[in-house]
Design an enzyme around this catalytic site. Sequence first.
Site, PDB file in Angstrom:
ATOM      1  CB  SER A 110      -0.993   0.003   0.734  1.00 32.19           C
ATOM      2  OG  SER A 110      -0.002   0.640   2.446  1.00 32.19           O
ATOM      3  CE  LYS A 111      -1.800   6.710  -3.157  1.00 28.96           C
ATOM      4  NZ  LYS A 111      -1.653   5.774  -4.288  1.00 28.96           N
ATOM      5  NE  ARG A 112      -0.246   1.044   6.118  1.00 29.73           N
ATOM      6  CZ  ARG A 112       0.638   0.209   5.954  1.00 29.73           C
ATOM      7  NH1 ARG A 112       1.297  -0.489   6.751  1.00 29.73           N
ATOM      8  NH2 ARG A 112       0.262  -1.375   6.120  1.00 29.73           N
TER       9      ARG A 112
END
Length: 473
Positions: A248-250
């Site tokens: 994910s963007k994390r």
Amino acid sequence: MTESSSAPSRPVVTRFAPSPTGALHIGGARTALFNWLYARGRGGKFLLRIEDTDKARSTPENRQAILDGLTWLGLDWDGEPISQAARAERHAQVAHDMLARGAAYKCFATPEEIEAFREAARAEGRSTLFQSPWRDVPEADHPDAPFVVRIKAPREGATTIDDAVQGPVTRGNDQLDDMVLLRSDGSPVYMLAVVVDDHDMGVTHVIRGDDHLTNAFRQSMIYDAMGWEIPVMAHIPLIFGPDGKKLSKRHGATGAAEYQQMGYPAAGMRNYLARLGWSHGDDEFFTDAQARDWFDLGGIGKSPARFDFKKLANICGQHIAAAEDAALLQEIEAFREAIGDPALTAEQRDGLLRSLYCLKDRAKTLPELLEKAHFILAQRPLSPDEKSEAQLTDVFRGILNELTPQLQNASWSRDSLETVVTGVGAAHDLGLGKMAGPLRAALAGRSVSPSVFDMMLVLGRDETLARLKDAAG
Ligand code: GLU
């Protein structure tokens, strides 16, 4: 029992079937790549189908972004992209065929009746999967009322998907309900559209994310009902981040376009994405031709691959180093255009082409390469950055004044340039290492550049001397 492990004897046809509800995700790009490699390695076709039936969420911009992403990655598809929404009539026609064959039926149950069925089932602890009372009611007894078309799902036995990645996966047929094929307004459901499209497109191998494995059971019922040959199914595990959680963007960038903007070379991306969940022995670095030769479904792992940003950069660096100069120049120009940098002048292009030999090693991305290329892209008089300015001391300006007449007469080869610079340095008790910093500042105006001698050779005598004189003031 449905078997799908034996490959149909037709020529290989794969497809990538993105929903244009967002841009091209790294996971989607990998799915596309696997399908592309599989087809291209076997002289087959790689088709593109845009699954745009969700009108509210599908946008032309997303569709374009997906095509752009695939184009950037060099994943060329055969023929025109197919719009799923445009084929709705054909999907509905197949549902009517199934009605005619007795493989589907009209169901007149109202939403209230279905809800009541479910409530009763819950109260009695039975399965809440709806069992329509209309399944076996003859046409003559049908009311003149709205209906949906449902598939007559097998109620006994089990279905096995012999998945090329997951192995045989079996589900009891009691877990499948008589799913709706056509809604009461006559529109086809997604599950039907996928099967009809794959069949009509002649798809022999469905390679896609394992989030679709459950769908495969429902889809296989439709193949069976129509007497169609089911394609080989290969459900590939998701991509995880370095911490083992879904990417994910994390973790970092997740969109293919973001990697393009960061200047990762497409060949490196293809290589890295191919390694993400697929392996060929211990090979980490390989060419497209090798990937096409080697890629097979048996090499796809069963467990999720972890995205390793360092490895990506490393492989990309190797691809930049191995790239042919003309192709690399083209990629640099495309990259500059993609990030909105001005186009190179003919002179810059020429200079860059002559310098690539000393720029392409150790650059992991195109911006890293371009940073080193500043010396050849910039024009006199250079504007040295702060670090370089600090190198150009009065003492060194004096040294430059001694150096330039000697270089004027030197033969322009690496050896003689080195002899001259070493000689002048020695007269001031400065080794080559101490001379390099200020010379770099004079020739590039930057602390990041190729070696001093490479710059001199690429720039040539006149430009080198002019820059040294500029710096001497
Ligand atoms: N449109 C689906 C998706 O984007 C893919 C469906 C399929 O490959 O069968 O996840």
